[in-house]
Design a protein around this motif. Structure first.
Motif, PDB file in Angstrom:
ATOM      1  N   ASN A  40       0.846  -1.190   0.000  1.00  0.00           N
ATOM      2  CA  ASN A  40       0.000   0.000   0.000  1.00  0.00           C
ATOM      3  C   ASN A  40       0.889   1.250   0.000  1.00  0.00           C
ATOM      4  O   ASN A  40       1.463   1.599   1.017  1.00  0.00           O
ATOM      5  CB  ASN A  40      -0.877  -0.041   1.257  1.00  0.00           C
ATOM      6  N   GLN A  57       1.880   4.933   0.430  1.00  0.00           N
ATOM      7  CA  GLN A  57       1.257   5.985   1.265  1.00  0.00           C
ATOM      8  C   GLN A  57       2.107   7.252   1.263  1.00  0.00           C
ATOM      9  O   GLN A  57       3.313   7.206   1.458  1.00  0.00           O
ATOM     10  CB  GLN A  57       1.099   5.479   2.707  1.00  0.00           C
ATOM     11  N   GLY A  58       1.441   8.388   1.012  1.00  0.00           N
ATOM     12  CA  GLY A  58       2.106   9.685   1.094  1.00  0.00           C
ATOM     13  C   GLY A  58       1.756  10.318   2.435  1.00  0.00           C
ATOM     14  O   GLY A  58       2.058   9.780   3.499  1.00  0.00           O
ATOM     15  N   ASN A 117      -1.156  10.573   3.713  1.00  0.00           N
ATOM     16  CA  ASN A 117      -2.361   9.939   4.276  1.00  0.00           C
ATOM     17  C   ASN A 117      -3.488  10.943   4.517  1.00  0.00           C
ATOM     18  O   ASN A 117      -4.152  10.912   5.555  1.00  0.00           O
ATOM     19  CB  ASN A 117      -2.007   9.179   5.567  1.00  0.00           C
ATOM     20  N   THR A 118      -3.685  11.840   3.569  1.00  0.00           N
ATOM     21  CA  THR A 118      -4.795  12.791   3.669  1.00  0.00           C
ATOM     22  C   THR A 118      -5.912  12.462   2.672  1.00  0.00           C
ATOM     23  O   THR A 118      -6.877  13.217   2.548  1.00  0.00           O
ATOM     24  CB  THR A 118      -4.337  14.247   3.405  1.00  0.00           C
ATOM     25  N   GLY A 161      -8.134   5.211   0.059  1.00  0.00           N
ATOM     26  CA  GLY A 161      -7.122   4.573  -0.788  1.00  0.00           C
ATOM     27  C   GLY A 161      -5.759   4.496  -0.134  1.00  0.00           C
ATOM     28  O   GLY A 161      -4.906   3.703  -0.538  1.00  0.00           O
ATOM     29  N   SER A 162      -5.531   5.322   0.883  1.00  0.00           N
ATOM     30  CA  SER A 162      -4.166   5.487   1.403  1.00  0.00           C
ATOM     31  C   SER A 162      -3.819   4.542   2.542  1.00  0.00           C
ATOM     32  O   SER A 162      -2.697   4.538   3.024  1.00  0.00           O
ATOM     33  CB  SER A 162      -3.984   6.929   1.877  1.00  0.00           C
ATOM     34  N   ALA A 212       9.149  12.221  -4.461  1.00  0.00           N
ATOM     35  CA  ALA A 212       7.691  12.143  -4.302  1.00  0.00           C
ATOM     36  C   ALA A 212       7.192  12.469  -2.901  1.00  0.00           C
ATOM     37  O   ALA A 212       6.030  12.821  -2.711  1.00  0.00           O
ATOM     38  CB  ALA A 212       7.211  10.753  -4.702  1.00  0.00           C
ATOM     39  N   LEU A 223      -4.020  23.075  -1.757  1.00  0.00           N
ATOM     40  CA  LEU A 223      -5.221  22.485  -1.171  1.00  0.00           C
ATOM     41  C   LEU A 223      -5.146  22.550   0.340  1.00  0.00           C
ATOM     42  O   LEU A 223      -4.065  22.738   0.900  1.00  0.00           O
ATOM     43  CB  LEU A 223      -5.471  21.041  -1.659  1.00  0.00           C
ATOM     44  N   ALA A 240      -5.073  20.432   2.537  1.00  0.00           N
ATOM     45  CA  ALA A 240      -4.208  19.442   3.194  1.00  0.00           C
ATOM     46  C   ALA A 240      -2.727  19.711   2.933  1.00  0.00           C
ATOM     47  O   ALA A 240      -1.886  18.846   3.190  1.00  0.00           O
ATOM     48  CB  ALA A 240      -4.586  18.044   2.697  1.00  0.00           C
ATOM     49  N   GLY A 250       3.875  13.373  -4.382  1.00  0.00           N
ATOM     50  CA  GLY A 250       3.618  12.061  -5.017  1.00  0.00           C
ATOM     51  C   GLY A 250       2.167  11.648  -4.838  1.00  0.00           C
ATOM     52  O   GLY A 250       1.533  11.114  -5.760  1.00  0.00           O
ATOM     53  N   ASN A 258      -0.298  13.753  -4.351  1.00  0.00           N
ATOM     54  CA  ASN A 258      -1.081  14.678  -5.183  1.00  0.00           C
ATOM     55  C   ASN A 258      -1.157  14.176  -6.622  1.00  0.00           C
ATOM     56  O   ASN A 258      -2.214  14.196  -7.238  1.00  0.00           O
ATOM     57  CB  ASN A 258      -0.454  16.088  -5.194  1.00  0.00           C
ATOM     58  N   ALA A 300      -0.591  11.044  -7.615  1.00  0.00           N
ATOM     59  CA  ALA A 300      -1.270   9.735  -7.638  1.00  0.00           C
ATOM     60  C   ALA A 300      -2.787   9.886  -7.584  1.00  0.00           C
ATOM     61  O   ALA A 300      -3.521   9.027  -8.069  1.00  0.00           O
ATOM     62  CB  ALA A 300      -0.778   8.871  -6.481  1.00  0.00           C
ATOM     63  N   GLY A 322      -7.035  18.236  -7.406  1.00  0.00           N
ATOM     64  CA  GLY A 322      -7.440  19.479  -8.071  1.00  0.00           C
ATOM     65  C   GLY A 322      -7.102  20.678  -7.197  1.00  0.00           C
ATOM     66  O   GLY A 322      -6.058  21.286  -7.320  1.00  0.00           O
ATOM     67  N   GLY A 376      -1.925   4.682  -6.860  1.00  0.00           N
ATOM     68  CA  GLY A 376      -1.013   3.654  -6.350  1.00  0.00           C
ATOM     69  C   GLY A 376      -1.305   2.258  -6.840  1.00  0.00           C
ATOM     70  O   GLY A 376      -0.773   1.289  -6.298  1.00  0.00           O
ATOM     71  N   ILE A 384       4.646   2.885  -8.153  1.00  0.00           N
ATOM     72  CA  ILE A 384       4.899   3.860  -7.081  1.00  0.00           C
ATOM     73  C   ILE A 384       5.692   5.024  -7.668  1.00  0.00           C
ATOM     74  O   ILE A 384       6.782   4.835  -8.223  1.00  0.00           O
ATOM     75  CB  ILE A 384       5.657   3.217  -5.901  1.00  0.00           C
TER      76      ILE A 384
HETATM   77  P1  FAD Z   1      -2.279   9.690   0.437  1.00  0.00           P
HETATM   78  O1  FAD Z   1      -3.540  10.050   1.114  1.00  0.00           O
HETATM   79  O2  FAD Z   1      -1.202   9.127   1.259  1.00  0.00           O
HETATM   80  O3  FAD Z   1      -2.605   8.657  -0.744  1.00  0.00           O
HETATM   81  C1  FAD Z   1      -3.647   8.899  -1.652  1.00  0.00           C
HETATM   82  C2  FAD Z   1      -3.624   7.822  -2.747  1.00  0.00           C
HETATM   83  O4  FAD Z   1      -2.444   7.935  -3.530  1.00  0.00           O
HETATM   84  C3  FAD Z   1      -3.599   6.405  -2.207  1.00  0.00           C
HETATM   85  O5  FAD Z   1      -4.301   5.576  -3.071  1.00  0.00           O
HETATM   86  C4  FAD Z   1      -2.128   6.038  -2.203  1.00  0.00           C
HETATM   87  O6  FAD Z   1      -1.912   4.651  -2.315  1.00  0.00           O
HETATM   88  C5  FAD Z   1      -1.624   6.776  -3.418  1.00  0.00           C
HETATM   89  N1  FAD Z   1      -0.241   7.242  -3.322  1.00  0.00           N
HETATM   90  C6  FAD Z   1       0.298   8.094  -2.422  1.00  0.00           C
HETATM   91  N2  FAD Z   1       1.591   8.336  -2.702  1.00  0.00           N
HETATM   92  C7  FAD Z   1       1.878   7.618  -3.812  1.00  0.00           C
HETATM   93  C8  FAD Z   1       3.045   7.458  -4.601  1.00  0.00           C
HETATM   94  N3  FAD Z   1       4.191   8.078  -4.315  1.00  0.00           N
HETATM   95  N4  FAD Z   1       2.979   6.644  -5.671  1.00  0.00           N
HETATM   96  C9  FAD Z   1       1.835   6.005  -5.987  1.00  0.00           C
HETATM   97  N5  FAD Z   1       0.707   6.114  -5.281  1.00  0.00           N
HETATM   98  C10 FAD Z   1       0.728   6.918  -4.203  1.00  0.00           C
HETATM   99  N6  FAD Z   1      -8.060  16.770  -2.755  1.00  0.00           N
HETATM  100  C11 FAD Z   1      -8.266  17.531  -3.855  1.00  0.00           C
HETATM  101  O7  FAD Z   1      -8.182  17.019  -4.963  1.00  0.00           O
HETATM  102  N7  FAD Z   1      -8.563  18.861  -3.759  1.00  0.00           N
HETATM  103  C12 FAD Z   1      -8.666  19.480  -2.558  1.00  0.00           C
HETATM  104  O8  FAD Z   1      -8.969  20.670  -2.498  1.00  0.00           O
HETATM  105  C13 FAD Z   1      -8.437  18.703  -1.380  1.00  0.00           C
HETATM  106  N8  FAD Z   1      -8.504  19.279  -0.168  1.00  0.00           N
HETATM  107  C14 FAD Z   1      -8.330  18.523   0.949  1.00  0.00           C
HETATM  108  C15 FAD Z   1      -8.431  19.135   2.193  1.00  0.00           C
HETATM  109  C16 FAD Z   1      -8.281  18.384   3.348  1.00  0.00           C
HETATM  110  C17 FAD Z   1      -8.390  19.063   4.690  1.00  0.00           C
HETATM  111  C18 FAD Z   1      -8.012  16.988   3.254  1.00  0.00           C
HETATM  112  C19 FAD Z   1      -7.825  16.143   4.491  1.00  0.00           C
HETATM  113  C20 FAD Z   1      -7.907  16.385   2.022  1.00  0.00           C
HETATM  114  C21 FAD Z   1      -8.071  17.127   0.859  1.00  0.00           C
HETATM  115  N9  FAD Z   1      -7.970  16.545  -0.411  1.00  0.00           N
HETATM  116  C22 FAD Z   1      -8.149  17.318  -1.530  1.00  0.00           C
HETATM  117  C23 FAD Z   1      -7.678  15.108  -0.552  1.00  0.00           C
HETATM  118  C24 FAD Z   1      -6.165  14.764  -0.450  1.00  0.00           C
HETATM  119  O9  FAD Z   1      -5.480  15.720   0.275  1.00  0.00           O
HETATM  120  C25 FAD Z   1      -5.536  14.639  -1.793  1.00  0.00           C
HETATM  121  O10 FAD Z   1      -6.086  13.520  -2.431  1.00  0.00           O
HETATM  122  C26 FAD Z   1      -4.012  14.505  -1.786  1.00  0.00           C
HETATM  123  O11 FAD Z   1      -3.549  14.634  -3.108  1.00  0.00           O
HETATM  124  C27 FAD Z   1      -3.498  13.197  -1.208  1.00  0.00           C
HETATM  125  O12 FAD Z   1      -2.087  13.268  -1.000  1.00  0.00           O
HETATM  126  P2  FAD Z   1      -1.363  12.369   0.107  1.00  0.00           P
HETATM  127  O13 FAD Z   1       0.096  12.546  -0.016  1.00  0.00           O
HETATM  128  O14 FAD Z   1      -1.951  12.615   1.437  1.00  0.00           O
HETATM  129  O15 FAD Z   1      -1.738  10.907  -0.401  1.00  0.00           O
END
Ligand code: FAD
Ligand code: MLT
Ligand code: ZN
Length: 474
Positions: A81, A83-84, A86-87, A92-93, A124, A146, A148, A155, A157, A159, A163, A214, A218
């Protein structure tokens, strides 16, 4: 909810053994986490709505290490799995069962930045806000933003093809991401980390990984085109009496603000009540059913302010807007943005949240909120609508506690409603674990089948983020 409560069965992947742990300890010494207390945080999503039971988290630093990890996992048929930060908001994360979590948290190095082209190349695991701060010192910014930003990784973002708040101005990651480095399921490293604006040599493979959550590889490094930091930024917060006035104000501002318009966000009064009640934020413009945030970004303060003032005079005089406030200094800009950015957080304090992220024809955007509210009546605590005026509604429903009958009243109603207008049941959050069974509301069977074939080709053993994004092929 646990995976059993979702009625999902564990696929026949191997279980992590002592010799697996020994292999990883040898490969990345000190960066293998097996302590159940430490693992807890990584097993549950940001919304605390899904929970896995992974027994191991790996913290690689390089693509070469991820390559060794995946080569081994693929051979051993161990599910992983990625994980970036985890937001993610669709489950999915986090693992569904005991998938090995591969975190990008230590992959946080900037590789290069070219101040002529504005192209940033980085690992990433860089946190979005850190990248933005790094760039601001060089007079540039990231093309996405965004709520978060303080936790999400670039990475992640890519994946999710996130937006967010700047899409209106700088477009989606499908345009700004110029190259990717990706490790495939068998451990091979795909170096498509080009830093070219134009490159028509064969298929654009990076697009396959943008938004693939993901499941196909990766992402280990990203090359991204960054705009110059605007010299002049203004933010206005306005109140409107109806959603048609929100739309009228939008078309007016596209005409009158044109090239300096950089964001247009809306929220209803129920969202505002939530941020006031749960987060103690104060609304500077009370008494309206709808609120909008308009940001301008340009290169000439005098010119921008003159344009903005003309626009404000016009929308006030024509009755499109009833009241408003303008911010030019940083502190007030941040305060006004938090009214919009922190709705997601406020909702989590309101009870159990049912989250929907829909693309709809812009003139229909709020009708779904009205119809859902009428349908659910008193069975829901709050039915709220907010989002991005690029056609993206965030419909959120809260209740004191989880109820199956409430869920049955919401779904498939919301998906059918969206499909009848050829909308998308996931505008920007992805499908993840929670929405994968609803893909057919937005994609024809032939498209889903082709996606499954692509998945089977790139990841024949299905080790990459199983149970996510696509329904199992029949
Ligand atoms: P994670 O949550 O860790 O993972 C998300 C997905 O990507 C999972 O399926 C994971 O397996 C996969 N993944 C992560 N890293 C990789 C990698 N390096 N390679 C391959 N796969 C990977 N989303 C929007 O689109 N627009 C917004 O305005 C927005 N605002 C938000 C506001 C808040 C307060 C919160 C909590 C979330 C928001 N989100 C928004 C959702 C989220 O933040 C986004 O989806 C963000 O891009 C996820 O990034 P992350 O690093 O936390 O990924
Ligand atoms: C937003 O626009 O605020 C995000 O997409 C998060 C959410 O939908 O709550
Ligand atoms: Zn959003």
């Amino acid at each position: 909810l646990t995976s059993e409560q979702y009625g999902v069965k564990r696929l026949p992947f191997s279980h992590v053994s002592d010799s697996d742990i020994a292999f990883f300890e040898h490969l990345i010494p000190g960066r293998v986490i097996t302590d159940p207390d430490e693992l807890r945080l990584f097993n549950v999503d940001w919304l605390q709505s899904v929970r896995g039971c992974s027994k191991m988290l790996l913290r690689p630093r390089t693509a070469a290490e991820i390559s060794e990890i995946l080569r081994y996992c693929n051979k051993r048929k161990l599910a992983v799995n990625p994980q970036g930060g985890n937001t993610g908001l669709v489950g999915g994360s986090v693992p569904v069962f005991d998938e090995i979590i591969i975190s990008t948290a230590l992959m946080n190095q900037v590789i290069s930045f070219n101040s002529v082209s504005g192209i940033l190349v980085c690992q990433a695991g860089c946190i979005l806000e850190n990248l933005n701060q790094y760039l601001e010192e060089l007079d540039f910014i990231m093309p996405l933003d965004l709520g978060a930003k303080g936790s999400c990784h670039i990475g992640g973002n890519v994946a999710t093809n996130a937006g967010g708040l700047r899409l209106l101005r700088y477009g989606s990651l499908r345009g700004t991401v110029l190259g990717l480095e990706v490790v495939l399921a068998d451990g091979s490293i795909l170096n498509c980390l080009a830093s070219l604006r134009k490159d028509n040599t064969g298929y654009d493979l990076k697009q396959l990984f943008i938004g693939s959550e993901g499941t196909l590889g990766i992402i280990t490094a990203v090359s991204i085109l960054c705009p110059r930091k605007p010299k002049s930024v203004n933010l206005v917060f306005l109140g409107c009496q109806s959603f048609s006035q929100v739309l009228g104000t939008f078309t007016t501002c596209k005409g009158m603000l044109g090239e300096i318009l950089s964001a247009y966000e809306f929220m209803d009064d129920k969202c505002m009540k939530l941020v006031e009640n749960h987060l103690k934020l104060s609304n500077p413009v009370t008494g309206n059913p709808f609120y909008i945030l308009i940001e301008t970004s340009g290169s000439n303060t005098v010119h921008d302010e003159e344009k903005l003032n003309n626009f404000l005079e016009h929308v006030m005089a024509s009755g499109l807007v009833t009241d408003g406030t303008v911010a030019t200094e940083d502190k007030k800009i941040k305060m006004l943005w938090s009214l919009r950015e922190r709705i997601t957080e406020a909702l989590t304090h309101d009870g159990c949240v049912y989250k929907y992220d829909l693309s709809l024809p812009v003139e229909r955007l709020y009708d779904l909120v009205i119809d859902t509210r009428a349908r659910l009546g008193k069975t829901a605590k709050n039915v709220v609508g907010y989002g991005h005026l690029d056609g993206n509604l965030h419909l959120n429903i809260t209740a004191e506690s989880y109820s199956h009958s409430l869920l049955d009243a919401i779904e498939p109603f919301v998906y059918e409603w969206t499909a009848q207008y050829n909308g998308s049941i996931s505008a920007e959050h992805g499908l993840g674990f929670k929405k994968k069974h609803y893909i057919q509301y937005s994609k024809p069977q032939e498209a889903v089948l082709l996606m499954q074939q692509v998945k089977a080709m790139l990841d024949p053993k299905g080790i990459l983020n199983p149970y996510k994004t696509l329904p199992a092929s029949s």
